[in-house]
Write a protein that holds these residues in place. Structure first.
Motif, short mmCIF file in Angstrom:
data_model
loop_
_atom_site.label_atom_id
_atom_site.label_comp_id
_atom_site.label_asym_id
_atom_site.label_seq_id
_atom_site.Cartn_x
_atom_site.Cartn_y
_atom_site.Cartn_z
N ALA A 50 0.87 -1.18 0.00
CA ALA A 50 0.00 0.00 0.00
C ALA A 50 0.90 1.22 0.00
O ALA A 50 1.73 1.39 0.90
N GLU A 51 0.76 2.06 -1.03
CA GLU A 51 1.58 3.27 -1.13
C GLU A 51 0.85 4.43 -0.47
O GLU A 51 -0.32 4.69 -0.77
N ILE A 52 1.57 5.12 0.40
CA ILE A 52 1.01 6.28 1.12
C ILE A 52 1.82 7.50 0.70
O ILE A 52 3.03 7.57 0.93
N THR A 53 1.16 8.45 0.05
CA THR A 53 1.86 9.60 -0.52
C THR A 53 1.26 10.90 0.04
O THR A 53 0.04 11.06 0.09
N THR A 54 2.14 11.77 0.40
CA THR A 54 1.72 13.08 0.93
C THR A 54 1.09 13.94 -0.17
O THR A 54 1.56 13.93 -1.32
N PHE A 55 0.00 14.68 0.17
CA PHE A 55 -0.57 15.65 -0.77
C PHE A 55 0.58 16.47 -1.35
O PHE A 55 1.44 16.97 -0.59
N ARG A 56 0.59 16.65 -2.66
CA ARG A 56 1.71 17.41 -3.23
C ARG A 56 1.28 18.15 -4.48
O ARG A 56 0.27 17.84 -5.12
N ILE A 57 2.12 19.12 -4.84
CA ILE A 57 2.00 19.85 -6.11
C ILE A 57 3.28 19.58 -6.87
O ILE A 57 4.38 19.74 -6.35
N ASP A 58 3.14 19.12 -8.11
CA ASP A 58 4.32 18.77 -8.90
C ASP A 58 4.93 19.99 -9.57
O ASP A 58 4.21 20.89 -10.04
N GLY A 59 6.27 20.00 -9.64
CA GLY A 59 6.96 21.04 -10.39
C GLY A 59 7.02 20.69 -11.86
O GLY A 59 6.22 19.90 -12.37
N SER A 60 7.99 21.24 -12.57
CA SER A 60 8.12 20.98 -14.01
C SER A 60 8.61 19.56 -14.25
O SER A 60 9.19 18.91 -13.37
N TYR A 61 8.37 19.06 -15.48
CA TYR A 61 8.78 17.72 -15.89
C TYR A 61 9.80 17.84 -17.02
O TYR A 61 9.47 17.72 -18.19
N SER A 62 11.05 18.03 -16.68
CA SER A 62 12.05 18.23 -17.74
C SER A 62 12.34 16.95 -18.52
O SER A 62 12.75 17.00 -19.68
N ASP A 63 12.10 15.77 -17.88
CA ASP A 63 12.37 14.51 -18.59
C ASP A 63 11.10 13.87 -19.14
O ASP A 63 11.11 12.75 -19.63
N SER A 64 9.98 14.61 -19.07
CA SER A 64 8.68 14.11 -19.54
C SER A 64 8.30 12.79 -18.89
O SER A 64 7.62 11.96 -19.49
N ARG A 65 8.73 12.59 -17.67
CA ARG A 65 8.38 11.36 -16.96
C ARG A 65 8.05 11.62 -15.49
O ARG A 65 7.01 11.26 -15.01
N ARG A 66 8.97 12.29 -14.77
CA ARG A 66 8.75 12.54 -13.36
C ARG A 66 9.00 14.03 -13.06
O ARG A 66 9.82 14.66 -13.72
N PRO A 67 8.28 14.56 -12.07
CA PRO A 67 8.49 15.98 -11.74
C PRO A 67 9.89 16.21 -11.20
O PRO A 67 10.44 15.39 -10.46
N ASP A 68 10.49 17.34 -11.60
CA ASP A 68 11.82 17.68 -11.10
C ASP A 68 11.80 17.96 -9.60
O ASP A 68 12.79 17.75 -8.90
N SER A 69 10.67 18.42 -9.13
CA SER A 69 10.53 18.74 -7.71
C SER A 69 9.06 18.65 -7.32
O SER A 69 8.18 18.68 -8.18
N VAL A 70 8.81 18.50 -6.03
CA VAL A 70 7.44 18.52 -5.54
C VAL A 70 7.37 19.43 -4.32
O VAL A 70 8.37 19.63 -3.62
N VAL A 71 6.19 19.98 -4.12
CA VAL A 71 5.93 20.81 -2.94
C VAL A 71 4.77 20.17 -2.20
O VAL A 71 3.69 19.94 -2.77
N PHE A 72 4.96 19.83 -0.94
CA PHE A 72 3.90 19.23 -0.16
C PHE A 72 2.87 20.30 0.19
O PHE A 72 3.19 21.48 0.35
N THR A 73 1.63 19.86 0.29
CA THR A 73 0.53 20.79 0.54
C THR A 73 -0.47 20.13 1.48
O THR A 73 -0.44 18.91 1.68
N ASP A 74 -1.34 20.94 2.06
CA ASP A 74 -2.43 20.41 2.89
C ASP A 74 -3.75 20.39 2.14
O ASP A 74 -4.79 20.06 2.71
N ASP A 75 -3.70 20.72 0.85
CA ASP A 75 -4.90 20.87 0.04
C ASP A 75 -5.09 19.64 -0.84
O ASP A 75 -4.35 19.42 -1.80
N LEU A 76 -6.08 18.82 -0.53
CA LEU A 76 -6.34 17.60 -1.30
C LEU A 76 -6.65 17.91 -2.76
O LEU A 76 -6.18 17.22 -3.67
N GLU A 77 -7.44 18.95 -3.01
CA GLU A 77 -7.83 19.25 -4.38
C GLU A 77 -6.62 19.57 -5.25
O GLU A 77 -6.56 19.20 -6.42
N LYS A 78 -5.64 20.26 -4.67
CA LYS A 78 -4.43 20.56 -5.44
C LYS A 78 -3.67 19.27 -5.76
O LYS A 78 -3.06 19.15 -6.83
N ASP A 79 -3.70 18.32 -4.86
CA ASP A 79 -3.08 17.03 -5.12
C ASP A 79 -3.82 16.29 -6.25
O ASP A 79 -3.19 15.74 -7.16
#
Length: 438
Positions: free
Chosen positions: A79-108
């Motif tokens: 079971a994967e448990i992931t913190t609410f987050r906002i993704d940064g840019s995707y320079s490799d078109s696969r994974r975000p270069d950075s993430v920012v954790f948030t308390d806002d579910l809708e943004k996730d």
């Protein structure tokens, strides 16, 4: 409600510690569809280090800690448990270069690929659905969250995932999402072959694989350019009702196993370059089976399949059009493939016929009979290879042979026995050696 008791307890622990926690994504989608849930994804306002501490008794593993993901085992499954987050840019078109954790579910939820995967559910069964995912699930629609071009530009694998989901779920891809994925399909070159392989395997196993492979053939041609010559290639054959590509696609749905579906996916890919037409206008493809096997080997190698899988798939492809009209022919094939692979080959032949003109299906009971005969030959200890031959190298050495002549003579004797020209009897075989071969 489809939330298991262990999962309910985990969500409750997170909530009781002052955090928000929800099931999210595919497990919610599949639960709403009444399907069995295999992969649990949980999203929470708790930070990764808080999850690690709170669930220490479950031996949490920081499987993607920089992206906020911790994995625990529930009911024997991850079971994967992931913190609410906002993704940064995707320079490799696969994974975000950075993430920012948030308390806002809708943004996730807003960062996710498709609306059907952007639905969350708490332990009481309450649904959070800001993008209309439940309605899309009910209407069987695959729609990107937000702008499709942005979603596919961020992560090119989503292009293939959309098509794979259409095959697996029997859903329709919404118009703007469809337009964007076709326009951006060349971005699939940015995705690792191994990830594409996983999606292709799931696609061809889908219940709607035929309609999806036909509708999205340009996607397939982008990922595997060797298929392009098969598109609309008229076979000019009384045995075939479909062009080469459609025949391939329709044959894929006949077997149930991934091995055989993958075999059918590649079985005729070498047909176009082998095409000839006789004076009566009938098309022929002599030699296409070994060529298809060679092409499949190259393609599967690119996608990183293991050698054993490649070898077995290509053996089945190389023999899929073999004619087996006599018992000696069956024995030779049985000697080369073994019983298990020969039975698989019979299933390949039946799948091949399933996508031809209807009268060809009359051959299929014959393939079942060949399988039964092969089983009987094995049970009776029929001589199909050297270890069953009534003579061996020592016998021939004692008869005066030496060096290469021993192996050559054994091969000749085995051929004679398989062809029923000699009995598998030591005295008869040695007599033949004495009178004919020496």
């Amino acid at each position: 409600m489809f939330i298991s008791q262990p999962c309910r307890e985990l969500l409750s622990r997170l909530e009781n510690a002052g955090h928000k926690a929800y099931l999210v994504g595919g497990c919610v989608r599949d639960g709403l569809l009444g399907k069995n849930i295999h992969d649990l994804d949980i999203t929470t306002s708790a930070r990764p280090e808080q999850v690690m501490e709170l669930l220490a008794d479950l031996s949490p593993v920081p499987t993607g800690i920089t992206h906020g993901t911790v994995t625990v085992t529930l009911d024997g499954a991850p079971a994967e448990i992931t913190t609410f987050r906002i993704d940064g840019s995707y320079s490799d078109s696969r994974r975000p270069d950075s993430v920012v954790f948030t308390d806002d579910l809708e943004k996730d939820l807003a960062r996710r690929d498709f609306t059907m995967n952007a639905v969350a559910m708490d332990l009481r069964g309450d649904i959070i659905d800001p993008f209309g995912g439940v309605s899309d699930i009910q209407q069987k629609i695959i729609r990107c969250v937000g702008q499709p071009r942005r979603r596919f530009t961020e992560d090119a694998l989503r292009i293939m995932r959309a098509v794979r989901f259409a095959s697996q779920l029997g859903f329709t891809i919404e118009t703007e999402t469809r337009r964007a994925l076709l326009e951006l399909r060349t971005r699939l070159a940015l995705v690792s072959p191994q990830r594409l392989r996983e999606e292709l395997d799931r696609l061809i196993m889908g219940r709607s694989s035929t309609s999806v492979l036909l509708e999205y053939r340009e996607m397939i041609g982008t990922v595997i350019p060797e298929f392009r010559p098969c598109f609309d290639f008229d076979q000019h054959s009384r045995y075939h009702r479909y062009n080469v590509y459609e025949h391939i696609v329709r044959s894929v749905e006949a077997p149930e196993s991934l091995l055989l579906r993958r075999t059918m996916f590649f079985h005729d890919i070498g047909k176009p370059p082998m095409f000839t037409m006789d004076s009566s206008g009938e098309g022929h493809f002599k030699g296409h089976a070994p060529l298809s096997a060679d092409m499949a080997r190259q393609i599967m190698g690119r996608f990183g399949y293991d050698n054993a899988t490649i070898d077995l798939t290509c053996r089945l492809i190389a023999h899929h059009s073999d004619k087996i009209r006599t018992l000696p022919q069956l024995k030779r094939l049985l000697a080369e493939l073994g019983l298990e692979e020969l039975l698989l080959l019979m299933e390949v032949k039946k799948a091949d016929n399933s996508a031809k003109n209807e009268f060809v299906l009359a051959e299929n009971p014959g393939f079942d009979r060949l399988g039964q005969t092969a089983r009987q030959l094995i049970s009776e200890g029929a001589c199909i290879d050297l270890k069953e031959l009534a003579v061996n190298g020592s016998h021939l050495t004692a008869a005066g042979l030496s060096g290469k002549a021993v192996g050559q003579t054994l091969s000749i004797l085995l051929d004679k026995v398989i062809d029923d020209e000699l009995p598998n009897d030591r005295e008869a075989l040695l007599h033949y050696v004495k009178e004919v071969l020496t």
